[in-house]
Design a protein around this motif. Structure first.
Motif, PDB file in Angstrom:
ATOM      1  N   LYS A  98      29.581  -2.510 -15.757  1.00 47.32           N
ATOM      2  CA  LYS A  98      29.997  -3.780 -15.166  1.00 47.32           C
ATOM      3  C   LYS A  98      31.517  -3.878 -15.076  1.00 47.32           C
ATOM      4  CE  LYS A  98      29.064  -8.641 -15.119  1.00 47.32           C
ATOM      5  NZ  LYS A  98      28.552  -9.800 -15.817  1.00 47.32           N
ATOM      6  N   LYS A  99      32.175  -3.313 -16.084  1.00 48.44           N
ATOM      7  CA  LYS A  99      33.644  -3.358 -16.068  1.00 48.44           C
ATOM      8  C   LYS A  99      34.188  -2.610 -14.845  1.00 48.44           C
ATOM      9  CE  LYS A  99      34.943  -4.054 -20.905  1.00 48.44           C
ATOM     10  NZ  LYS A  99      33.726  -4.715 -21.369  1.00 48.44           N
ATOM     11  N   LYS A 100      33.575  -1.466 -14.563  1.00 46.19           N
ATOM     12  CA  LYS A 100      34.011  -0.676 -13.407  1.00 46.19           C
ATOM     13  C   LYS A 100      33.724  -1.444 -12.103  1.00 46.19           C
ATOM     14  CE  LYS A 100      33.581   3.902 -11.340  1.00 46.19           C
ATOM     15  NZ  LYS A 100      32.808   5.129 -11.274  1.00 46.19           N
ATOM     16  N   TYR A 101      32.548  -2.060 -12.076  1.00 48.35           N
ATOM     17  CA  TYR A 101      32.180  -2.863 -10.898  1.00 48.35           C
ATOM     18  C   TYR A 101      33.210  -3.969 -10.660  1.00 48.35           C
ATOM     19  CZ  TYR A 101      29.821  -6.727  -8.496  1.00 48.35           C
ATOM     20  OH  TYR A 101      29.526  -7.766  -7.653  1.00 48.35           O
ATOM     21  N   LEU A 102      33.586  -4.652 -11.745  1.00 49.06           N
ATOM     22  CA  LEU A 102      34.540  -5.761 -11.613  1.00 49.06           C
ATOM     23  C   LEU A 102      35.910  -5.253 -11.161  1.00 49.06           C
ATOM     24  CD1 LEU A 102      33.616  -7.797 -14.815  1.00 49.06           C
ATOM     25  CD2 LEU A 102      33.179  -8.480 -12.461  1.00 49.06           C
ATOM     26  N   MET A 103      36.319  -4.128 -11.742  1.00 48.47           N
ATOM     27  CA  MET A 103      37.629  -3.565 -11.405  1.00 48.47           C
ATOM     28  C   MET A 103      37.686  -3.155  -9.933  1.00 48.47           C
ATOM     29  SD  MET A 103      39.738  -3.116 -14.141  1.00 48.47           S
ATOM     30  CE  MET A 103      40.464  -1.538 -14.397  1.00 48.47           C
ATOM     31  N   ILE A 104      36.662  -2.432  -9.499  1.00 54.51           N
ATOM     32  CA  ILE A 104      36.662  -1.939  -8.108  1.00 54.51           C
ATOM     33  C   ILE A 104      36.564  -3.101  -7.130  1.00 54.51           C
ATOM     34  CG2 ILE A 104      35.346  -0.600  -6.405  1.00 54.51           C
ATOM     35  CD1 ILE A 104      34.755   1.403  -8.613  1.00 54.51           C
TER      36      ILE A 104
ATOM     37  N   THR B 280      33.618 -16.774  -9.910  1.00 52.09           N
ATOM     38  CA  THR B 280      32.980 -16.615 -11.221  1.00 52.09           C
ATOM     39  C   THR B 280      32.509 -17.968 -11.780  1.00 52.09           C
ATOM     40  OG1 THR B 280      35.137 -16.774 -12.299  1.00 52.09           O
ATOM     41  CG2 THR B 280      34.300 -14.560 -11.841  1.00 52.09           C
ATOM     42  N   VAL B 281      33.090 -19.055 -11.266  1.00 51.41           N
ATOM     43  CA  VAL B 281      32.659 -20.383 -11.736  1.00 51.41           C
ATOM     44  C   VAL B 281      31.917 -21.173 -10.661  1.00 51.41           C
ATOM     45  CG1 VAL B 281      34.328 -20.707 -13.584  1.00 51.41           C
ATOM     46  CG2 VAL B 281      34.994 -21.251 -11.259  1.00 51.41           C
ATOM     47  N   LEU B 282      32.216 -20.884  -9.392  1.00 51.84           N
ATOM     48  CA  LEU B 282      31.509 -21.558  -8.297  1.00 51.84           C
ATOM     49  C   LEU B 282      30.579 -20.549  -7.651  1.00 51.84           C
ATOM     50  CD1 LEU B 282      34.493 -23.361  -6.512  1.00 51.84           C
ATOM     51  CD2 LEU B 282      32.757 -24.451  -7.904  1.00 51.84           C
ATOM     52  N   LYS B 283      29.320 -20.880  -7.587  1.00 53.99           N
ATOM     53  CA  LYS B 283      28.388 -19.911  -7.001  1.00 53.99           C
ATOM     54  C   LYS B 283      28.133 -20.164  -5.515  1.00 53.99           C
ATOM     55  CE  LYS B 283      27.947 -17.130 -10.253  1.00 53.99           C
ATOM     56  NZ  LYS B 283      29.404 -17.266 -10.456  1.00 53.99           N
ATOM     57  N   ASN B 284      28.700 -21.248  -4.996  1.00 53.32           N
ATOM     58  CA  ASN B 284      28.565 -21.500  -3.559  1.00 53.32           C
ATOM     59  C   ASN B 284      29.605 -20.657  -2.824  1.00 53.32           C
ATOM     60  OD1 ASN B 284      28.721 -22.556  -0.930  1.00 53.32           O
ATOM     61  ND2 ASN B 284      27.974 -24.535  -1.646  1.00 53.32           N
ATOM     62  N   ARG B 285      29.145 -19.624  -2.144  1.00 49.73           N
ATOM     63  CA  ARG B 285      30.074 -18.647  -1.558  1.00 49.73           C
ATOM     64  C   ARG B 285      30.941 -19.248  -0.460  1.00 49.73           C
ATOM     65  NH1 ARG B 285      26.584 -15.356   2.689  1.00 49.73           N
ATOM     66  NH2 ARG B 285      28.566 -14.373   3.097  1.00 49.73           N
TER      67      ARG B 285
ATOM     68  N   THR C 265      44.899 -14.124 -11.800  1.00 48.57           N
ATOM     69  CA  THR C 265      43.594 -14.052 -11.130  1.00 48.57           C
ATOM     70  C   THR C 265      42.774 -12.882 -11.670  1.00 48.57           C
ATOM     71  OG1 THR C 265      44.621 -12.806  -9.337  1.00 48.57           O
ATOM     72  CG2 THR C 265      44.271 -15.153  -8.968  1.00 48.57           C
ATOM     73  N   PHE C 266      43.467 -11.773 -11.987  1.00 50.71           N
ATOM     74  CA  PHE C 266      42.718 -10.612 -12.498  1.00 50.71           C
ATOM     75  C   PHE C 266      42.081 -10.931 -13.860  1.00 50.71           C
ATOM     76  CE2 PHE C 266      42.496  -6.817 -15.174  1.00 50.71           C
ATOM     77  CZ  PHE C 266      41.573  -6.093 -14.447  1.00 50.71           C
ATOM     78  N   LEU C 267      42.885 -11.510 -14.762  1.00 45.26           N
ATOM     79  CA  LEU C 267      42.358 -11.822 -16.097  1.00 45.26           C
ATOM     80  C   LEU C 267      41.208 -12.812 -16.012  1.00 45.26           C
ATOM     81  CD1 LEU C 267      45.594 -12.013 -18.274  1.00 45.26           C
ATOM     82  CD2 LEU C 267      43.869 -10.210 -18.234  1.00 45.26           C
ATOM     83  N   TRP C 268      41.404 -13.843 -15.202  1.00 44.13           N
ATOM     84  CA  TRP C 268      40.352 -14.856 -15.040  1.00 44.13           C
ATOM     85  C   TRP C 268      39.063 -14.202 -14.533  1.00 44.13           C
ATOM     86  CZ3 TRP C 268      41.037 -19.795 -11.497  1.00 44.13           C
ATOM     87  CH2 TRP C 268      39.840 -20.509 -11.470  1.00 44.13           C
ATOM     88  N   TYR C 269      39.190 -13.439 -13.449  1.00 44.71           N
ATOM     89  CA  TYR C 269      38.022 -12.815 -12.835  1.00 44.71           C
ATOM     90  C   TYR C 269      37.365 -11.819 -13.807  1.00 44.71           C
ATOM     91  CZ  TYR C 269      35.498  -9.508  -9.870  1.00 44.71           C
ATOM     92  OH  TYR C 269      34.563  -8.679  -9.342  1.00 44.71           O
ATOM     93  N   TYR C 270      38.201 -11.009 -14.445  1.00 42.62           N
ATOM     94  CA  TYR C 270      37.674  -9.935 -15.286  1.00 42.62           C
ATOM     95  C   TYR C 270      37.007 -10.489 -16.551  1.00 42.62           C
ATOM     96  CZ  TYR C 270      37.551  -5.323 -17.476  1.00 42.62           C
ATOM     97  OH  TYR C 270      37.141  -4.150 -18.054  1.00 42.62           O
TER      98      TYR C 270
ATOM     99  N   GLY D 299      34.058 -12.923 -15.474  1.00 41.90           N
ATOM    100  CA  GLY D 299      33.026 -12.101 -14.830  1.00 41.90           C
ATOM    101  C   GLY D 299      32.298 -11.221 -15.834  1.00 41.90           C
ATOM    102  N   ASP D 300      33.047 -10.675 -16.792  1.00 42.73           N
ATOM    103  CA  ASP D 300      32.437  -9.797 -17.794  1.00 42.73           C
ATOM    104  C   ASP D 300      31.490 -10.567 -18.725  1.00 42.73           C
ATOM    105  OD1 ASP D 300      32.136  -7.236 -18.891  1.00 42.73           O
ATOM    106  OD2 ASP D 300      33.489  -7.738 -20.543  1.00 42.73           O
ATOM    107  N   ARG D 301      31.817 -11.844 -18.950  1.00 42.59           N
ATOM    108  CA  ARG D 301      30.980 -12.649 -19.846  1.00 42.59           C
ATOM    109  C   ARG D 301      29.694 -13.138 -19.164  1.00 42.59           C
ATOM    110  NH1 ARG D 301      35.430 -16.496 -22.845  1.00 42.59           N
ATOM    111  NH2 ARG D 301      36.360 -14.873 -24.113  1.00 42.59           N
ATOM    112  N   HIS D 302      29.672 -13.102 -17.837  1.00 39.31           N
ATOM    113  CA  HIS D 302      28.475 -13.558 -17.123  1.00 39.31           C
ATOM    114  C   HIS D 302      27.282 -12.682 -17.479  1.00 39.31           C
ATOM    115  CE1 HIS D 302      30.066 -16.061 -13.529  1.00 39.31           C
ATOM    116  NE2 HIS D 302      29.952 -16.743 -14.630  1.00 39.31           N
TER     117      HIS D 302
END
Lengths: 279, 260
Positions: free
Chosen positions: B100-106, B189-194, B246-251, B254-257
């Motif tokens: 998942k970490k690789k997925y998030l990074m890429i 990561t917090v809003l699921k409405n795309r 933005t990277f820290l927030w997303y990573y 996202g990793d905790r999801h």
């Protein structure tokens, strides 16, 4: 009843009053949109008024609300681009996403009713949005610049821009507070209504809500900065000094916005009558 | 996974639509100043060159429209990909093959680069278009070609190495586009409405720009990045905070999801 699309509809009694209640209920059920949008709008409108306060010449309450140049202020072009268009697109598309589901559609009698559900929501939203923007602008603008109508004063911005005491005296009757508020309310309401109907129209063709937003912002951009000296989208809903000097032009603006809204209503209604909700 | 991401992006109609919009915005000013339309005075008194006529310098109708839709150009390309994967359950298929970490990074890297590319594309195309219209005359401060006065962004570089200067400005545009696209991705990561996710960068940019323009003046984000305005510490500050934040927030979020 088996319509052409093949959906089996459960026919239930749907009086206009009930349709209205359902529509308004659905509109106000979007709590996150109202909450997030409200905070965003409050922030942007405050910034717009604070920005306008730094403008040239005397600055009164109505200058912060409807700057005489038409760009700044809480009800002018920048408001439409940064608040009006995004909020209307988000609200209308979220409402349609919620109500275009099969479980809800099967309860409606016809496509006509489904379309009118959105039309009622668009009208109610435009009224509520206009009232909220004007009330918020009045409260915050009043705190920033005072609650008096400085346009009526000889040291106000209208007199400062006209540079002609006699002409200013002839304009004064048009600047009574109730007339200014009424003109602002009607033009903003019709402007929002046109944007809402345009969103309904575009939603028939474009699935991606972000794409609808970019199309509307490009239209606003073409009008604001483009090479064509034609006011066709948000400019008719924006009032500048010439409009206050010649109030009949405000009527023309309103008539234009109303006719365009009516045309969009008719065209979108016809599209809805043939819409296939299964795809 | 990178190859899969690239294939996925190029099959998105919205991506090509954004490229088309960018191309139109880039070509229109070139058509307007095509040599047949220009007079000889354009060369005699103020030599027309790609450095002078480039969109961000010779601000016209289309550049203003470009500025207005820039956050949407950046975010619409791919910022909703995480929300799309999450909502459809497609993410489960991916994380069974890669970590998942690789997925998030890429995903972050692809979205960042794509947002930047879509933003930079019209500017590059416009510069190339201007090169077809005008000779590449080097900037001369004493000839009246004062494009970048003292106090603005690296004036010396503009007059001594204009190509490098243009590349640097393009790089700044690229980073801004990447940050705006990343704001959308982080919010996903917090809003699921795309669709809301796609609009958030536009709202965030509008709000932040209006706030900085009104209350911080010379630190206005559009003044620093999009206009030929004064340069200050705001540029690196916004870039570092925007990219790392933005990277820290997303990573982290996202990793905790919980995915599976």
């Amino acid at each position: 009843m088996v319509p052409s699309s093949g959906i089996i509809l459960l026919v239930i009694d749907m009086r206009p009053s009930r349709l209205f209640r359902i529509s308004v209920g659905a509109l106000f059920s979007l709590r996150n949109v109202w909450l997030g949008g409200g905070i965003y709008c409050a922030f942007i409108l405050t910034c717009l008024m604070a920005l306008d306060k730094q403008g040239p010449g005397p600055r009164g309450l109505f200058d912060l609300i409807a700057d005489l140049y038409g760009l700044h202020g809480s009800t002018n072009q920048l408001m439409f681009v940064s608040v009006g268009i995004p909020m209307i697109v988000i609200t209308m598309t979220q409402l349609m996403k919620f109500k275009d589901r099969g479980s809800f559609l099967t309860k409606m009698k016809s496509r006509f009713q489904i379309f009118h559900l959105y039309v009622i929501a668009a009208i109610v939203y435009s009224i509520v949005f206009t009232v909220l923007i004007l009330l918020f602008s009045w409260a915050v603008g009043g705190l920033i610049a005072g609650f008096g109508n400085t346009w009526l004063r000889a040291d106000g911005s209208v007199s400062w821009l006209i540079h002609n005491p006699q002409r200013f005296q002839s304009v004064l009757p048009h600047l009574a507070t109730y007339k200014v508020v009424a003109a602002l309310f009607v033009t903003k309401f019709l402007g929002f209504l046109m944007i809402a109907f345009l969103t309904l129209f575009l939603k028939c063709w474009i699935k991606n809500d972000g794409l609808i937003l970019i199309v509307l912002v490009i239209l606003a951009g073409i009008e604001m900065f483009g090479p064509f000296p034609i006011s066709f989208f948000i400019t008719p809903a924006v009032l500048v000094l010439e409009n206050w000097i010649n109030p009949i032009s405000i009527l023309f603006h309103c008539a234009y916005l109303f006719i365009v809204s009516l045309a969009l209503y008719g065209i979108t209604g016809m599209i809805y009558e043939r819409r296939d909700f299964l795809s | 996974m990178l190859r899969m991401e690239i294939q996925r992006v190029t099959r998105r109609p919205i991506f090509w639509f954004l490229i088309l919009v960018g191309a139109l915005l880039a070509i229109w000013p070139v058509v307007q100043v095509w040599p047949q339309i220009s007079s000889s005075e354009d060369y005699a008194f103020y030599p027309g060159s790609p450095y002078v006529m480039w969109m961000p310098y010779n601000i016209g109708d289309t550049y203003n429209i470009f500025i207005l839709i820039l956050p949407l150009l950046a975010s619409l390309a791919y910022a909703d990909a995480y929300a799309e994967d999450f909502n459809s359950g497609y993410i489960k298929n991916i994380v069974t093959k890669v970590s998942k970490k690789k997925y998030l990074m890429i995903r972050y890297a692809v979205n960042y680069c794509l947002g930047g590319t879509v933003v930079v594309f019209p500017l590059v195309l416009n510069f190339l278009g201007q090169m077809t219209s005008f000779p590449l005359i080097e900037n001369n401060y004493y000839f009246g070609m004062i494009l970048v006065p003292n106090g603005n962004f690296l004036p010396d570089l503009n007059y001594q190495h204009p190509v490098l200067y243009i590349l640097l400005r393009l790089f700044l545009f690229f980073l801004l586009g990447g940050i705006l696209a990343s704001i959308g991705l982080a919010f996903s990561t917090v809003l699921k409405n795309r669709y809301i996710v796609l609009v958030v960068p536009f709202l965030a940019f509008m709000g932040f720009d209006l706030f900085t323009y009104t209350f911080l003046g010379q630190y206005s984000i559009s003044g620093l990045f999009l206009e030929n305005g004064p340069a200050n510490w705001g540029i690196p500050t916004y870039l570092i905070v925007g990219t790392i934040g933005t990277f820290l927030w997303y990573y982290i979020v996202g990793d905790r999801h919980e995915t599976i």
